[in-house]
Motif scaffolding. Structure first.
Motif: not given
Length: 200
Positions: A49-55, A67-73
């Motif tokens: 998760x920490x290595x995927x490119x994206x906002x 559901x609660x979400x933080x980011x799309x990664x």
């Protein structure tokens, strides 16, 4: 002990420690697994998760949207990171030299006890023709052997290349997986002596 040399009517005197050793299934299994593992690349890699490119921007509000979400990664989204991502690793297992040699001795001894070890004076073909090698193997009554020579000729290697269940090895290229997987093992008298020197 003595090994009968096919086609010559004489016997070859060999060491009991190499060709008359008691079979140890646990030892042979450990050495075979270690040998196969040593050939694994271990280069599989995935992005966490920490290595995927994206906002890393939070894409929806915390409350009121299910559901609660933080980011799309996050791993649950397509294109997100992988949970417990695989990383490059070594599969190598340590096997002592003494254990490796003992396993080879155990395999050779068991092949000899089962009558699957055939010793010949010499084994070669005049020209690199598969047909000639097939005829030679038919004389020995086997079609899926491991052929072990002291120094295999190029013609023999080329003749065996097109036969899927026939392998040609010199003594230096002998390994436990090839020995265990062979239906029969054909060894030249010179190869037997060289193997004995190596393992004694």
């Amino acid at each position: 002990m003595e090994l009968a040399v096919i086609g010559s009517g004489k016997a070859l005197s060999v060491s009991d420690a190499v060709f008359g050793r008691e079979f140890s299934e646990d030892l042979v299994h450990q050495v075979v697994v270690a040998f196969r593992n040593a050939g694994r690349a271990g280069t599989k890699a995935q992005l966490s998760r920490s290595e995927v490119s994206g906002t890393t921007k939070k894409f929806k509000k915390q409350k009121g949207g299910g559901a609660r979400h933080g980011d799309y990664r996050a791993p649950i989204f397509v294109g997100g990171g992988v949970s417990f991502a695989a990383k490059p690793r070594s599969f190598a297992q340590k096997v002592n030299r003494k254990m490796y040699r003992a396993a080879i001795c155990a395999i050779l001894s068991e092949l000899n006890r089962q009558g699957r070890l055939k010793v010949v004076d010499a084994f070669d073909v005049a020209e690199p023709k598969t047909k000639a090698l097939v005829a030679k193997l038919a004389e020995l009554g086997t079609d899926r052997p491991l052929i072990v020579t002291e120094e295999g000729s190029e013609a023999l290697y080329l003749a065996a290349r097109n036969l899927p269940y026939v392998q040609v090895r010199d003594v230096q290229g002998l390994d436990p997986v090839a020995l265990v997987g062979a239906e029969n093992v054909i060894m030249t008298a010179d190869a037997v002596k060289k193997v004995e020197e190596w393992l004694a």
